[in-house]
Motif scaffolding. Structure first.
Motif, mmCIF file in Angstrom:
data_model
loop_
_atom_site.group_PDB
_atom_site.id
_atom_site.type_symbol
_atom_site.label_atom_id
_atom_site.label_comp_id
_atom_site.label_asym_id
_atom_site.label_seq_id
_atom_site.Cartn_x
_atom_site.Cartn_y
_atom_site.Cartn_z
ATOM 1 N N VAL A 70 -55.390 -4.940 -34.580
ATOM 2 C CA VAL A 70 -56.767 -5.429 -34.452
ATOM 3 C C VAL A 70 -57.636 -4.852 -35.573
ATOM 4 O O VAL A 70 -58.422 -5.574 -36.206
ATOM 5 C CB VAL A 70 -57.353 -5.046 -33.072
ATOM 6 N N ALA A 71 -57.485 -3.548 -35.827
ATOM 7 C CA ALA A 71 -58.250 -2.909 -36.901
ATOM 8 C C ALA A 71 -57.915 -3.515 -38.249
ATOM 9 O O ALA A 71 -58.806 -3.780 -39.072
ATOM 10 C CB ALA A 71 -57.980 -1.401 -36.903
ATOM 11 N N SER A 72 -56.635 -3.755 -38.502
ATOM 12 C CA SER A 72 -56.225 -4.366 -39.775
ATOM 13 C C SER A 72 -56.787 -5.769 -39.925
ATOM 14 O O SER A 72 -57.227 -6.168 -41.009
ATOM 15 C CB SER A 72 -54.696 -4.403 -39.870
ATOM 16 N N SER A 73 -56.755 -6.535 -38.836
ATOM 17 C CA SER A 73 -57.294 -7.891 -38.873
ATOM 18 C C SER A 73 -58.795 -7.881 -39.152
ATOM 19 O O SER A 73 -59.299 -8.707 -39.932
ATOM 20 C CB SER A 73 -57.007 -8.593 -37.545
ATOM 21 N N LEU A 74 -59.506 -6.944 -38.552
ATOM 22 C CA LEU A 74 -60.950 -6.839 -38.784
ATOM 23 C C LEU A 74 -61.247 -6.407 -40.219
ATOM 24 O O LEU A 74 -62.248 -6.833 -40.811
ATOM 25 C CB LEU A 74 -61.569 -5.850 -37.795
ATOM 26 N N CYS A 75 -60.387 -5.547 -40.782
ATOM 27 C CA CYS A 75 -60.555 -5.151 -42.192
ATOM 28 C C CYS A 75 -60.430 -6.365 -43.110
ATOM 29 O O CYS A 75 -61.162 -6.499 -44.090
ATOM 30 C CB CYS A 75 -59.514 -4.098 -42.573
ATOM 31 N N ALA A 76 -59.451 -7.237 -42.796
ATOM 32 C CA ALA A 76 -59.263 -8.437 -43.602
ATOM 33 C C ALA A 76 -60.409 -9.423 -43.414
ATOM 34 O O ALA A 76 -60.806 -10.121 -44.342
ATOM 35 C CB ALA A 76 -57.930 -9.099 -43.238
ATOM 36 N N ARG A 77 -60.964 -9.450 -42.210
ATOM 37 C CA ARG A 77 -62.032 -10.396 -41.895
ATOM 38 C C ARG A 77 -63.383 -9.921 -42.425
ATOM 39 O O ARG A 77 -64.174 -10.702 -42.957
ATOM 40 C CB ARG A 77 -62.098 -10.577 -40.375
ATOM 41 N N TYR A 78 -63.642 -8.614 -42.267
ATOM 42 C CA TYR A 78 -64.934 -8.059 -42.688
ATOM 43 C C TYR A 78 -64.714 -7.055 -43.816
ATOM 44 O O TYR A 78 -64.231 -7.426 -44.866
ATOM 45 C CB TYR A 78 -65.646 -7.441 -41.482
ATOM 46 N N THR A 79 -65.044 -5.790 -43.604
ATOM 47 C CA THR A 79 -64.806 -4.759 -44.618
ATOM 48 C C THR A 79 -64.287 -3.498 -43.943
ATOM 49 O O THR A 79 -64.474 -3.293 -42.740
ATOM 50 C CB THR A 79 -66.096 -4.394 -45.379
ATOM 51 N N HIS A 80 -63.623 -2.650 -44.730
ATOM 52 C CA HIS A 80 -63.143 -1.374 -44.210
ATOM 53 C C HIS A 80 -64.322 -0.523 -43.742
ATOM 54 O O HIS A 80 -64.227 0.192 -42.739
ATOM 55 C CB HIS A 80 -62.364 -0.628 -45.297
ATOM 56 N N ARG A 81 -65.423 -0.602 -44.475
ATOM 57 C CA ARG A 81 -66.611 0.180 -44.128
ATOM 58 C C ARG A 81 -67.094 -0.155 -42.715
ATOM 59 O O ARG A 81 -67.351 0.742 -41.897
ATOM 60 C CB ARG A 81 -67.722 -0.096 -45.137
ATOM 61 N N ALA A 82 -67.205 -1.440 -42.410
ATOM 62 C CA ALA A 82 -67.714 -1.865 -41.105
ATOM 63 C C ALA A 82 -66.792 -1.415 -39.973
ATOM 64 O O ALA A 82 -67.259 -0.994 -38.906
ATOM 65 C CB ALA A 82 -67.874 -3.387 -41.083
ATOM 66 N N VAL A 83 -65.486 -1.481 -40.195
ATOM 67 C CA VAL A 83 -64.529 -1.105 -39.150
ATOM 68 C C VAL A 83 -64.554 0.398 -38.907
ATOM 69 O O VAL A 83 -64.479 0.856 -37.764
ATOM 70 C CB VAL A 83 -63.111 -1.588 -39.520
#
Length: 453
Positions: A70-83
């Motif tokens: 889930v974290a990896s998917s969110l990194c791809a969708r948004y940014t590492h900073r936001a996650v």
């Protein structure tokens, strides 16, 4: 704020990102490692069995791994900073809500579920973004970042004990939660790389004439942006599958020595104070192993998968020899060898993953790898415990861990052979294509190559 730089800086602001990741490792995994200091306090407060209380840590570890994709998917969708910022808020919420201490189910939901998810959402993008910011120095940067776990764990032990003695376990949870809020500050410092990198790299790739000599790896290093969707197709890549199997077997072994080291020491008649020093030795040599291996890998003298194979073999050897110890000195020496080689493995195993799948798929690969590897962490300790119960000897657990690591090294050897065979096939195909081109085409390609140089 706009994303900066289209290529991995390999330094510069990248070291700020490394320092932030170093701190994130300390405020997540190191907290998880030292949470055992609160175990007895929580157990006595709720008057529960040890097995019931231990589910708090089990839930944390479970959602640390389950949250990885889930974290990896969110990194791809948004940014590492936001996650990372989201992870910091989740970890903070888990600890501060745990301060209320309503009942054991409440502890499972707060210091278990929320804390585990917060650690996952912080650790995964922090580990990932370091690899995106570095190419040639990736191994060294990853090693330095991962060393934060050792440094903070070394400091948190006496610090958490002091917090408990001064403020009780509830006050300690509240203060620890406040400290974990600094994860959000680290996340703010993790400036994203340019989102246009991949488009630019692809545009240059189409304009570049065939035969110009730039490898696939070079192109990937110049385009650190990941795919915008989670790539489940990695499960169909033989190289990734082999490395994931290695991860499962390695995880089966890595969780065993810390579990049985203290009981083995007691069985040898070593007193409490000397036994506690073994854990300090582990932390110090682990830290040294990470930095030294990261520095060596950065020299690019040895292929990273070869280096990892060597370190895994040395760990298995040290685990096979450790049960031969019959006093504190010999046990400390073998423990030191194990801790050092464990540190070297941790320093480069993420770098090897990046080399196996390439940077465009790295975020997805890291999430999947962590999820698959978790099965080894869940199976390993109970299996070792069963073997110890059957034999009545703690040494059997170390033999089981060493044997499993030897088996995992075989999958690394198979992976390396597969990569070498594919590289040879690619080189042979390129030579055949060049030899079949007509003279006029080759002449035109040479002219185009000169024009682009």
């Amino acid at each position: 704020m706009q994303a900066k730089t289209s290529n991995p800086p390999d330094g510069g602001y990248g070291w700020v990102v490394v320092a932030s990741a170093f701190t994130v490792m300390g405020l997540t995994v190191a907290v998880l490692k030292t949470f055992g200091l609160l175990f007895v306090e929580i157990q006595q407060h709720f008057d529960e069995l040890a097995s019931t209380t231990s589910w708090i840590t089990s839930v944390t570890i479970t959602f640390f791994h389950l949250g990885a994709p889930v974290a990896s998917s969110l990194c791809a969708r948004y940014t590492h900073r936001a996650v990372v910022i989201t992870g910091g808020l989740l970890a903070f919420s888990g600890m501060t809500l745990g301060f209320l201490g309503l009942n054991m189910v409440w502890m499972y939901a707060t210091t278990g579920f929320l804390q585990g998810l917060g650690i996952s959402f912080s650790w995964i993008p922090a580990t990932s973004i370091v690899s995106h910011y570095f190419s040639k120095k990736r191994a060294l940067a990853s090693a330095i970042a991962s060393a934060g776990e050792c440094v903070f764990a070394f400091m948190f032990g006496p610090f958490f004990q002091w917090l408990i003695s001064q403020y009780g376990w509830k006050g300690a949870l509240l203060i620890i939660g406040g400290i974990q809020l600094n994860i959000c500050v680290c996340g703010v410092l993790m400036r994203p790389l340019a989102s246009s990198c991949l488009r630019e790299a692809r545009r240059h790739e189409t304009e570049r004439p065939p035969g110009s000599g730039e490898s696939r790896t070079d192109k990937e290093d110049k385009s650190p942006t990941t795919h915008k969707t989670f790539n489940w197709m990695l499960l169909r890549q033989p190289e990734f599958v082999l490395y994931a199997i290695f991860g499962v077997l390695a995880a089966m072994s890595f969780f065993v020595p810390p579990l049985f080291l203290v009981p083995l020491s007691y069985s040898l008649g070593i007193d409490d104070s000397w036994t506690a020093s073994l854990l300090s030795i582990l932390a110090v040599v682990d830290f040294a192993g990470r930095l030294l291996c990261g520095w060596y890998a950065n020299l690019h003298v040895t292929k990273t998968v070869h280096l990892l194979t060597v370190t895994i073999t040395l760990i298995s050897t040290s685990l096979m020899l450790l049960p031969l110890a019959n006093n504190y000195l010999s046990l400390a020496i073998f423990t030191g060898f194990y801790g050092f080689f464990f540190g070297t493995t941790v320093a480069i195993h993420i770098t090897v993953l990046a080399d196996v799948v390439g940077m465009p798929d790295f975020d997805s690969a890291l999430g999947l790898f962590m999820l698959i590897r978790s099965t080894g962490g869940f199976v390993g300790p109970p299996l070792a415990g069963l073997i110890v119960d059957m034999t009545g000897d703690y040494r059997a657990g170390f033999y089981m861990a060493g044997a499993t690591l030897i088996l995992s090294a075989m999958f690394l050897v198979t992976l390396d052979q597969l990569q070498q065979r594919k590289e040879k096939e690619t080189q042979t195909n390129n030579k055949q294509e060049n030899s079949t081109l007509p003279y006029s085409t080759l002449h035109l390609l040479k002219l185009q190559t000169k024009r682009y140089q």
